[in-house]
Design an enzyme around this catalytic site. Structure first.
Site, mmCIF file in Angstrom:
data_model
loop_
_atom_site.group_PDB
_atom_site.id
_atom_site.type_symbol
_atom_site.label_atom_id
_atom_site.label_comp_id
_atom_site.label_asym_id
_atom_site.label_seq_id
_atom_site.Cartn_x
_atom_site.Cartn_y
_atom_site.Cartn_z
ATOM 1 N N GLN A 107 -7.534 0.679 3.913
ATOM 2 C CA GLN A 107 -8.480 0.224 4.922
ATOM 3 C C GLN A 107 -10.008 -0.111 4.194
ATOM 4 O OE1 GLN A 107 -7.607 -1.199 7.731
ATOM 5 N NE2 GLN A 107 -5.485 -0.449 7.845
ATOM 6 N N SER A 161 -3.934 -2.663 -0.586
ATOM 7 C CA SER A 161 -2.573 -3.539 -0.194
ATOM 8 C C SER A 161 -3.289 -4.867 0.121
ATOM 9 C CB SER A 161 -2.206 -2.863 1.322
ATOM 10 O OG SER A 161 -1.518 -3.648 1.661
ATOM 11 N N GLY A 162 -2.453 -5.813 -0.287
ATOM 12 C CA GLY A 162 -2.817 -7.270 -0.056
ATOM 13 C C GLY A 162 -2.922 -7.698 1.303
ATOM 14 N N GLY A 192 0.869 -1.263 0.046
ATOM 15 C CA GLY A 192 0.012 -0.116 -0.185
ATOM 16 C C GLY A 192 0.976 1.266 -0.126
ATOM 17 N N THR A 193 1.677 1.280 0.974
ATOM 18 C CA THR A 193 2.807 2.289 0.660
ATOM 19 C C THR A 193 3.327 2.771 -0.566
ATOM 20 O OG1 THR A 193 3.502 1.688 3.036
ATOM 21 C CG2 THR A 193 4.759 3.351 1.925
ATOM 22 N N CYS A 198 5.942 5.392 20.196
ATOM 23 C CA CYS A 198 7.171 5.838 21.149
ATOM 24 C C CYS A 198 8.394 6.493 20.453
ATOM 25 C CB CYS A 198 7.686 4.551 22.005
ATOM 26 S SG CYS A 198 8.678 5.201 23.547
ATOM 27 N N THR A 254 10.325 -7.524 -11.906
ATOM 28 C CA THR A 254 9.796 -8.682 -12.188
ATOM 29 C C THR A 254 8.567 -8.983 -11.277
ATOM 30 O OG1 THR A 254 11.801 -9.511 -12.988
ATOM 31 C CG2 THR A 254 10.266 -11.258 -12.180
#
Ligand code: PLP
Length: 386
Positions: A179, A199-200, A72-73, A325, A237
């Protein structure tokens, strides 16, 4: 319960057994390169074509409008950087303050390079300020990128209204639907969206595969260049098992979308009702906004989300907190901060995200054990009213 109770499906999902079975032959039997001239590789190319069709069917688009990516990124980066690069004379980008870093960081990096960036705010329920968006639309805007649903709160934006407002002005519109794919229906034929990322691993396919929908005719420059794969739009590929898995997962998601909006949603509601009834000083964030059927973000006042997560972990329960954090200080989630959730509650916010593999028994197990966790941490909290 001596098994893992997994309520972190917005982070990643289990690979569906049907998906695993579909991809298995592509490691040691059907391992040819789909670009090869020989039949052995060529048959893999045919199977990729089927996976592209299955993916297109979930999104309601043409198979030629799907480009497989690595995640997704990557889809988000390719959409934003590719659309910007194709319009060098336009120097403004619009996004929202609650995007995933896969979008927000890309936009802020472009701002550091000299682009003008407008970040649209949200209200206390996490709903987008559409008026602010409209005010920011002018001739210098190259791209508007606004997510379909938020990964932390599950809030669903009125994406068709936004897409129409943006594209009717001749501006390219991208949405991060990582999402939403498989959770709520998508139909690109009835939509004005130009670019859409999925995204998979968020929909029961393996990690390492994503897809970018590119509406026919959209101006976009390839982000990864090299070979001619993906019709010259994404070189490299192909991740064949990933792509086959993505296709199968999209087919299953399409079949299961009603279950997601009935059974999974009922489980989510059952979780919220029980937790809020049994624990004091807590509430569901964005409860009044349209939300994904599987996502619940609950704030527990005066305690640290990390401490809750650790204690849930000891009970075998997986959830997540919006806090990160960073450099020794605990930063509350940028999404909850943008909504104006009080500091004392944003720190103690937990996201429970379900999938079709969750059961009512698991919800009841959480509801049985979480009150003692909250009570114990409140006793230890120097901030809690005693
Ligand atoms: N966009 C959203 C809304 C997400 O929730 C995520 C992952 O959490 C991503 C993008 C990134 O997707 P990936 O992990 O496939 O790179």
């Amino acid at each position: 319960m001596n098994k893992t109770v997994y309520f972190d499906n917005n982070a990643t999902t289990k690979v569906a057994p049907e998906v695993l079975a579909a991809i298995e032959p592509y490691f040691c039997e059907l391992y040819g390169n789909p670009s090869s001239m020989h039949t052995f590789g060529g048959q893999v190319g045919h199977n990729i074509r089927d996976a592209r069709q299955q993916t297109a069917d979930l999104l309601g688009c043409e198979p030629e409008e799907i480009v497989f990516t690595g995640c997704g990124t990557e889809s988000d980066n390719a959409a934003i950087k590719g659309a910007i690069a194709a319009q060098p004379n336009k120097r403004k980008i619009i996004t929202s303050r609650v995007e995933h870093p896969a979008v927000l960081q890309v936009c802020r990096d472009l701002e550091a390079e000299g682009y003008t960036l407008a970040e649209i705010g949200v209200d206390s329920q996490g709903s987008l300020d559409i008026d602010q968006l409209e005010e920011e639309l002018d001739e210098s805007v190259a791209l508007v990128t606004i997510m379909h649903a938020n990964n932390e709160t599950g809030v669903v934006f009125p994406i068709e209204q936004i897409a129409e407002m943006v594209t009717s002005r001749g501006i390219i519109f991208h949405t991060d639907a990582v999402q939403t794919a498989g959770k709520i229906p998508l139909d690109m034929k009835e939509s004005s969206i130009d670019l859409l990322s999925i995204s998979g691993h968020k929909l029961h396919a393996p990690k390492g595969v994503g897809a970018l929908y590119i509406r026919k005719g959209t101006r976009i420059k390839p982000f990864i260049v090299g070979g001619h794969q993906e019709a010259n739009r994404r070189a490299g590929t192909e991740n064949v098992p990933g792509i086959i898995g993505m296709g199968k997962a999209c087919e299953l998601a399409k079949d299961n979308i009603e279950d997601e909006n009935t059974r999974v949603k009922d489980l989510r509601d059952r979780l919220e009702q029980q937790v809020v009834a049994k624990c004091s000083n807590c509430w569901v964030n964005s409860k009044e906004a349209p939300r994904l059927p599987n996502t619940s973000n609950i704030s527990f006042e005066y305690i640290e989300g990390e401490a809750i997560l650790l204690m849930l972990d000891q009970l075998g329960i997986c959830a997540s907190s919006g806090s990160a954090c960073t450099s020794g200080s605990l930063e509350p989630s940028h999404v909850l901060r943008a909504m104006g959730v009080p500091f004392t509650a944003a720190h103690g916010s937990i996201r429970f995200s379900l999938s079709r593999y969750n059961t009512a028994e698991e919800i009841d197990y959480l509801a049985e054990h979480i009150p003692a966790v909250i009570e114990k941490l409140r006793e230890l909290s120097p901030f809690a009213k005693k």
